[in-house]
Design an enzyme around this catalytic site. Structure first.
Site, PDB file in Angstrom:
ATOM      1  N   LYS A  12     -19.104   0.415  -6.451  1.00  0.00           N
ATOM      2  CA  LYS A  12     -19.212   1.004  -7.792  1.00  0.00           C
ATOM      3  C   LYS A  12     -20.452   0.509  -8.556  1.00  0.00           C
ATOM      4  O   LYS A  12     -21.069  -0.493  -8.159  1.00  0.00           O
ATOM      5  CB  LYS A  12     -17.934   0.678  -8.574  1.00  0.00           C
ATOM      6  CG  LYS A  12     -16.670   1.306  -7.987  1.00  0.00           C
ATOM      7  CD  LYS A  12     -15.495   1.091  -8.923  1.00  0.00           C
ATOM      8  CE  LYS A  12     -14.218   1.671  -8.368  1.00  0.00           C
ATOM      9  NZ  LYS A  12     -13.086   1.540  -9.315  1.00  0.00           N
ATOM     10  N   TYR A  52     -11.961  11.931  -9.268  1.00  0.00           N
ATOM     11  CA  TYR A  52     -10.800  11.182  -9.768  1.00  0.00           C
ATOM     12  C   TYR A  52      -9.742  12.102 -10.374  1.00  0.00           C
ATOM     13  O   TYR A  52      -8.952  11.652 -11.205  1.00  0.00           O
ATOM     14  CB  TYR A  52     -11.252  10.175 -10.824  1.00  0.00           C
ATOM     15  CG  TYR A  52     -11.707   8.827 -10.299  1.00  0.00           C
ATOM     16  CD1 TYR A  52     -10.959   8.116  -9.352  1.00  0.00           C
ATOM     17  CD2 TYR A  52     -12.855   8.208 -10.792  1.00  0.00           C
ATOM     18  CE1 TYR A  52     -11.351   6.857  -8.900  1.00  0.00           C
ATOM     19  CE2 TYR A  52     -13.254   6.949 -10.346  1.00  0.00           C
ATOM     20  CZ  TYR A  52     -12.496   6.283  -9.404  1.00  0.00           C
ATOM     21  OH  TYR A  52     -12.876   5.034  -8.970  1.00  0.00           O
ATOM     22  N   PHE A  60      -6.850   6.295 -19.143  1.00  0.00           N
ATOM     23  CA  PHE A  60      -8.176   5.733 -18.848  1.00  0.00           C
ATOM     24  C   PHE A  60      -9.098   6.715 -18.116  1.00  0.00           C
ATOM     25  O   PHE A  60     -10.207   6.360 -17.725  1.00  0.00           O
ATOM     26  CB  PHE A  60      -8.036   4.433 -18.031  1.00  0.00           C
ATOM     27  CG  PHE A  60      -7.216   4.557 -16.759  1.00  0.00           C
ATOM     28  CD1 PHE A  60      -7.788   5.005 -15.572  1.00  0.00           C
ATOM     29  CD2 PHE A  60      -5.877   4.203 -16.751  1.00  0.00           C
ATOM     30  CE1 PHE A  60      -7.052   5.110 -14.403  1.00  0.00           C
ATOM     31  CE2 PHE A  60      -5.114   4.303 -15.584  1.00  0.00           C
ATOM     32  CZ  PHE A  60      -5.715   4.764 -14.405  1.00  0.00           C
ATOM     33  N   ARG A  88      -7.656  -1.837   1.841  1.00  0.00           N
ATOM     34  CA  ARG A  88      -6.975  -2.145   0.572  1.00  0.00           C
ATOM     35  C   ARG A  88      -6.640  -3.635   0.476  1.00  0.00           C
ATOM     36  O   ARG A  88      -6.736  -4.240  -0.591  1.00  0.00           O
ATOM     37  CB  ARG A  88      -5.745  -1.255   0.398  1.00  0.00           C
ATOM     38  CG  ARG A  88      -6.161   0.209   0.217  1.00  0.00           C
ATOM     39  CD  ARG A  88      -5.014   1.123  -0.054  1.00  0.00           C
ATOM     40  NE  ARG A  88      -4.399   0.906  -1.355  1.00  0.00           N
ATOM     41  CZ  ARG A  88      -4.924   1.300  -2.512  1.00  0.00           C
ATOM     42  NH1 ARG A  88      -6.095   1.913  -2.548  1.00  0.00           N
ATOM     43  NH2 ARG A  88      -4.291   1.075  -3.641  1.00  0.00           N
ATOM     44  N   THR A  94      -6.111  -3.929  -7.835  1.00  0.00           N
ATOM     45  CA  THR A  94      -7.000  -3.150  -8.715  1.00  0.00           C
ATOM     46  C   THR A  94      -7.580  -4.025  -9.830  1.00  0.00           C
ATOM     47  O   THR A  94      -8.769  -3.932 -10.152  1.00  0.00           O
ATOM     48  CB  THR A  94      -6.207  -1.976  -9.348  1.00  0.00           C
ATOM     49  OG1 THR A  94      -5.572  -1.258  -8.291  1.00  0.00           O
ATOM     50  CG2 THR A  94      -7.109  -1.057 -10.126  1.00  0.00           C
ATOM     51  N   ARG A 105     -12.482  -7.874  -4.712  1.00  0.00           N
ATOM     52  CA  ARG A 105     -12.356  -7.761  -6.177  1.00  0.00           C
ATOM     53  C   ARG A 105     -12.199  -9.119  -6.849  1.00  0.00           C
ATOM     54  O   ARG A 105     -12.669  -9.318  -7.972  1.00  0.00           O
ATOM     55  CB  ARG A 105     -11.203  -6.821  -6.525  1.00  0.00           C
ATOM     56  CG  ARG A 105     -11.580  -5.354  -6.291  1.00  0.00           C
ATOM     57  CD  ARG A 105     -10.384  -4.475  -6.347  1.00  0.00           C
ATOM     58  NE  ARG A 105     -10.706  -3.051  -6.329  1.00  0.00           N
ATOM     59  CZ  ARG A 105      -9.820  -2.109  -6.060  1.00  0.00           C
ATOM     60  NH1 ARG A 105      -8.567  -2.431  -5.766  1.00  0.00           N
ATOM     61  NH2 ARG A 105     -10.185  -0.846  -6.069  1.00  0.00           N
ATOM     62  N   ASN A 115     -14.324  -2.966 -11.204  1.00  0.00           N
ATOM     63  CA  ASN A 115     -13.703  -3.751 -10.127  1.00  0.00           C
ATOM     64  C   ASN A 115     -14.449  -3.620  -8.796  1.00  0.00           C
ATOM     65  O   ASN A 115     -13.889  -3.835  -7.730  1.00  0.00           O
ATOM     66  CB  ASN A 115     -12.212  -3.422 -10.005  1.00  0.00           C
ATOM     67  CG  ASN A 115     -11.957  -1.960  -9.660  1.00  0.00           C
ATOM     68  OD1 ASN A 115     -12.896  -1.173  -9.548  1.00  0.00           O
ATOM     69  ND2 ASN A 115     -10.704  -1.601  -9.487  1.00  0.00           N
ATOM     70  N   HIS A 118     -14.000   0.902  -4.585  1.00  0.00           N
ATOM     71  CA  HIS A 118     -12.881   1.845  -4.491  1.00  0.00           C
ATOM     72  C   HIS A 118     -12.573   2.043  -3.012  1.00  0.00           C
ATOM     73  O   HIS A 118     -13.478   2.033  -2.186  1.00  0.00           O
ATOM     74  CB  HIS A 118     -13.264   3.200  -5.107  1.00  0.00           C
ATOM     75  CG  HIS A 118     -12.290   4.293  -4.770  1.00  0.00           C
ATOM     76  ND1 HIS A 118     -11.144   4.514  -5.500  1.00  0.00           N
ATOM     77  CD2 HIS A 118     -12.268   5.197  -3.742  1.00  0.00           C
ATOM     78  CE1 HIS A 118     -10.464   5.508  -4.939  1.00  0.00           C
ATOM     79  NE2 HIS A 118     -11.126   5.936  -3.869  1.00  0.00           N
ATOM     80  N   GLU A 129     -11.238  12.499   0.269  1.00  0.00           N
ATOM     81  CA  GLU A 129     -12.374  11.759  -0.295  1.00  0.00           C
ATOM     82  C   GLU A 129     -13.580  11.750   0.656  1.00  0.00           C
ATOM     83  O   GLU A 129     -14.729  11.833   0.214  1.00  0.00           O
ATOM     84  CB  GLU A 129     -11.925  10.329  -0.631  1.00  0.00           C
ATOM     85  CG  GLU A 129     -10.911  10.324  -1.778  1.00  0.00           C
ATOM     86  CD  GLU A 129     -10.422   8.940  -2.172  1.00  0.00           C
ATOM     87  OE1 GLU A 129     -10.820   7.934  -1.536  1.00  0.00           O
ATOM     88  OE2 GLU A 129      -9.654   8.857  -3.150  1.00  0.00           O
TER      89      GLU A 129
HETATM   90  P1  CMP Z   1      -9.928   2.750  -8.175  1.00  0.00           P
HETATM   91  O1  CMP Z   1      -9.329   2.151  -6.949  1.00  0.00           O
HETATM   92  O2  CMP Z   1     -11.311   3.257  -8.077  1.00  0.00           O
HETATM   93  O3  CMP Z   1      -8.994   3.972  -8.666  1.00  0.00           O
HETATM   94  C1  CMP Z   1      -8.891   4.352 -10.013  1.00  0.00           C
HETATM   95  C2  CMP Z   1      -9.544   3.379 -10.953  1.00  0.00           C
HETATM   96  O4  CMP Z   1      -9.127   3.436 -12.286  1.00  0.00           O
HETATM   97  C3  CMP Z   1      -9.209   1.954 -10.527  1.00  0.00           C
HETATM   98  O5  CMP Z   1      -9.866   1.652  -9.320  1.00  0.00           O
HETATM   99  C4  CMP Z   1      -9.654   1.163 -11.757  1.00  0.00           C
HETATM  100  O6  CMP Z   1     -11.009   0.760 -11.694  1.00  0.00           O
HETATM  101  C5  CMP Z   1      -9.517   2.195 -12.886  1.00  0.00           C
HETATM  102  N1  CMP Z   1      -8.541   1.815 -13.896  1.00  0.00           N
HETATM  103  C6  CMP Z   1      -8.807   1.612 -15.202  1.00  0.00           C
HETATM  104  N2  CMP Z   1      -7.697   1.275 -15.872  1.00  0.00           N
HETATM  105  C7  CMP Z   1      -6.688   1.260 -14.997  1.00  0.00           C
HETATM  106  C8  CMP Z   1      -5.293   0.972 -15.087  1.00  0.00           C
HETATM  107  N3  CMP Z   1      -4.716   0.642 -16.250  1.00  0.00           N
HETATM  108  N4  CMP Z   1      -4.554   1.047 -13.952  1.00  0.00           N
HETATM  109  C9  CMP Z   1      -5.136   1.395 -12.766  1.00  0.00           C
HETATM  110  N5  CMP Z   1      -6.463   1.685 -12.626  1.00  0.00           N
HETATM  111  C10 CMP Z   1      -7.238   1.602 -13.726  1.00  0.00           C
END
Ligand code: CMP
Length: 136
Positions: A12, A52, A60, A88, A94, A105, A115, A118, A129
């Site tokens: 990212k 997304y 968010f 993962r 996350t 992360r 973070n 992805h 994806e």
């Molecule tokens: P990612 O795995 O890219 O998938 C969705 C993204 O939303 C996640 O990583 C986070 O960076 C972002 N995100 C922001 N706020 C939240 C939240 N409250 N819960 C989960 N993902 C979040």
């Protein structure tokens, strides 16, 4: 019987900006992943919204899409046995503050938004994806 699986990984904007891409790629390689394809791109906001779209109803969503389109990213197809789950595990939770020691992360993430990486969360999403970024 073992078989190779593919997953989609994104480094990212926060990690690309801090020049962490090579370090993160090394993490993948060290953990048995082959980087089958990769490219550095910058998404437009509407492309991030499409990527997304599963999060469309989340509070968010708008910030997430602005963020993903805020700077260059590196998208990769990673391959190994059990790639989706293994990636993962390697990425960690996350929220970097909740991620286990040794995960990407935990090491590099700044916040739940920034973070650093992805990864696809299921075989169906991995296919969607991968096609999103690499379909000719
Ligand atoms: P990612 O795995 O890219 O998938 C969705 C993204 O939303 C996640 O990583 C986070 O960076 C972002 N995100 C922001 N706020 C939240 C939240 N409250 N819960 C989960 N993902 C979040």
């Amino acid at each position: 019987m073992s078989s190779t699986e593919q997953t989609l990984s994104i480094i990212k904007p926060d990690a690309v900006e801090r020049n962490l891409s090579e370090k993160i790629k090394e993490e993948f390689k060290k953990n048995g992943f082959n980087i089958f394809k990769e490219k550095k791109i910058k998404l437009e906001k509407n492309e991030a919204e499409k990527f997304y779209q599963v999060h469309q109803s989340k509070p968010f969503y708008n910030d997430l899409c602005s963020y993903l389109s805020s700077g260059p990213i590196i998208v990769m197809i990673l391959e190994r046995e059990n790639a989706i789950l293994e990636n993962r595990e390697l990425m960690g939770a996350t929220d970097p503050t909740k991620a286990k020691e040794g995960t990407i992360r935990k090491k590099y993430g700044i916040s739940i938004d920034k973070n650093s990486v992805h990864g696809s969360d299921s075989p169906d999403n991995a296919k969607i994806e991968i096609d999103f970024f690499f379909k000719d």
